[in-house]
Enzyme design. Sequence first.
Site, PDB file in Angstrom:
ATOM      1  N   LYS A 191      16.389  -4.741 -65.736  1.00 52.21           N
ATOM      2  CA  LYS A 191      16.424  -3.040 -66.326  1.00 52.21           C
ATOM      3  C   LYS A 191      17.255  -4.448 -67.639  1.00 52.21           C
ATOM      4  O   LYS A 191      17.920  -4.717 -68.063  1.00 52.21           O
ATOM      5  CB  LYS A 191      17.944  -3.019 -65.756  1.00 52.21           C
ATOM      6  CG  LYS A 191      17.901  -2.793 -63.729  1.00 52.21           C
ATOM      7  CD  LYS A 191      17.385  -0.979 -64.098  1.00 52.21           C
ATOM      8  CE  LYS A 191      17.233  -0.555 -62.423  1.00 52.21           C
ATOM      9  NZ  LYS A 191      18.092  -0.223 -61.725  1.00 52.21           N
ATOM     10  N   ARG A 235      18.417  -5.677 -55.041  1.00 56.65           N
ATOM     11  CA  ARG A 235      17.066  -5.121 -55.430  1.00 56.65           C
ATOM     12  C   ARG A 235      16.425  -5.826 -56.572  1.00 56.65           C
ATOM     13  O   ARG A 235      16.448  -5.088 -57.489  1.00 56.65           O
ATOM     14  CB  ARG A 235      16.852  -3.533 -55.770  1.00 56.65           C
ATOM     15  CG  ARG A 235      16.098  -2.865 -55.522  1.00 56.65           C
ATOM     16  CD  ARG A 235      16.120  -1.751 -55.716  1.00 56.65           C
ATOM     17  NE  ARG A 235      14.433  -0.663 -55.302  1.00 56.65           N
ATOM     18  CZ  ARG A 235      14.230  -0.429 -56.547  1.00 56.65           C
ATOM     19  NH1 ARG A 235      14.869  -0.557 -57.843  1.00 56.65           N
ATOM     20  NH2 ARG A 235      12.798   0.027 -56.686  1.00 56.65           N
TER      21      ARG A 235
HETATM   22  N1  HH2 Z   1      16.079   1.307 -59.082  1.00 65.12           N
HETATM   23  C1  HH2 Z   1      15.202   1.959 -59.900  1.00 65.12           C
HETATM   24  C2  HH2 Z   1      14.408   2.047 -58.674  1.00 65.12           C
HETATM   25  N2  HH2 Z   1      14.962   2.512 -57.508  1.00 65.12           N
HETATM   26  N3  HH2 Z   1      17.102   2.114 -56.315  1.00 65.12           N
HETATM   27  C3  HH2 Z   1      18.042   2.241 -55.817  1.00 65.12           C
HETATM   28  N4  HH2 Z   1      18.637   2.209 -54.897  1.00 65.12           N
HETATM   29  N5  HH2 Z   1      18.793   1.136 -57.323  1.00 65.12           N
HETATM   30  C4  HH2 Z   1      17.888   0.822 -58.516  1.00 65.12           C
HETATM   31  O1  HH2 Z   1      19.096   0.814 -58.883  1.00 65.12           O
HETATM   32  C5  HH2 Z   1      16.793   1.464 -58.492  1.00 65.12           C
HETATM   33  C6  HH2 Z   1      16.102   2.259 -57.352  1.00 65.12           C
HETATM   34  C7  HH2 Z   1      14.191   1.945 -60.789  1.00 65.12           C
HETATM   35  O2  HH2 Z   1      13.729   0.366 -61.302  1.00 65.12           O
HETATM   36  P1  HH2 Z   1      12.352   0.062 -60.648  1.00 65.12           P
HETATM   37  O3  HH2 Z   1      11.680   0.164 -59.392  1.00 65.12           O
HETATM   38  O4  HH2 Z   1      11.686  -1.208 -60.880  1.00 65.12           O
HETATM   39  O5  HH2 Z   1      11.219   0.640 -61.625  1.00 65.12           O
HETATM   40  P2  HH2 Z   1      10.471   2.416 -61.542  1.00 65.12           P
HETATM   41  O6  HH2 Z   1      11.593   3.160 -61.570  1.00 65.12           O
HETATM   42  O7  HH2 Z   1      10.186   2.985 -63.220  1.00 65.12           O
HETATM   43  O8  HH2 Z   1       9.947   2.484 -60.837  1.00 65.12           O
END
Ligand code: HH2
Length: 265
Positions: free
Chosen positions: A202, A238
């Site tokens: 993040k 995660r």
């Molecule tokens: N963060 C992201 C997406 N989904 N779900 C939960 N439960 N908690 C989180 O902190 C969370 C999440 C964002 O990260 P990422 O999937 O790597 O990126 P993107 O949303 O750009 O696909």
Amino acid sequence: MGIVNVTPDSFSDGGLNFAPEAAVASARRMLADGAALVDIGAESTRPGASAVGVDEELRRVVPVLEELVAVPTSIDTSKAEVARRALELGTELVNDVTALRGDPGMVEVVAESGAYLCLMHMRGEPRTMQEEPSYRDVVSEVAAFLEERLAFATAHGVREDRICLDPGFGFGKTVEHNLALLRRLDVLLALGRPVLVGLSRKRSLGRLLGDPEATRGTTAASIGAALAAFERGAAIFRVHDVREHVEALTIAAAIERGGAIDGAP
Ligand code: HH2
């Protein structure tokens, strides 16, 4: 929980897993590296991301889940139709970053399937959530929100023992808000449900390392944050870099447990 984003635009692995074969291979590698399940998402929720329609989300996610039928997966979606299809294909957990506020049909889909559910806190919506987020007391406000969402879910038939809670690091929060939530994870644990943390790569971590314009954090910074969360009682992590987190958390857990590990001198 390993992360596979079947998207062209996710903040850290965007494009990498956009082809179904690549996404499937990443998921299998994460399980081999020690993940307990893999979170499949087809809509980026990074700050400023634009929305994806239901047809496009299904087009991205279904071929991947069809290949992963015998594999423990969760679906990162806020759309009831996408969750329903994923559950038909064997997904075990619905990871809804809107905490059942994004689609009025979602709670019924989760309740009827008996699936696990992650309720996450988000202030605002991805397009605008990082525009000067402010709270009177971020920890108590996030806790009150999750308590209300937990009550909503159980009132609509989701079993309480299926639900985990997530403070939603970076979702409408400054670096200071994220640190306060991580420091006081005990307040969320007091709600009585396991806590999931999504700190991996993040941007707050990159900013804490000294780059005010950072859009992502490093693997080492992610592990540092995960260990701090583990010390404070987080149960589900995660993460993008599964092997590194599994190794670090295995050691932290062994220290916590005490005693010898089988086979170790
Ligand atoms: N963060 C992201 C997406 N989904 N779900 C939960 N439960 N908690 C989180 O902190 C969370 C999440 C964002 O990260 P990422 O999937 O790597 O990126 P993107 O949303 O750009 O696909």
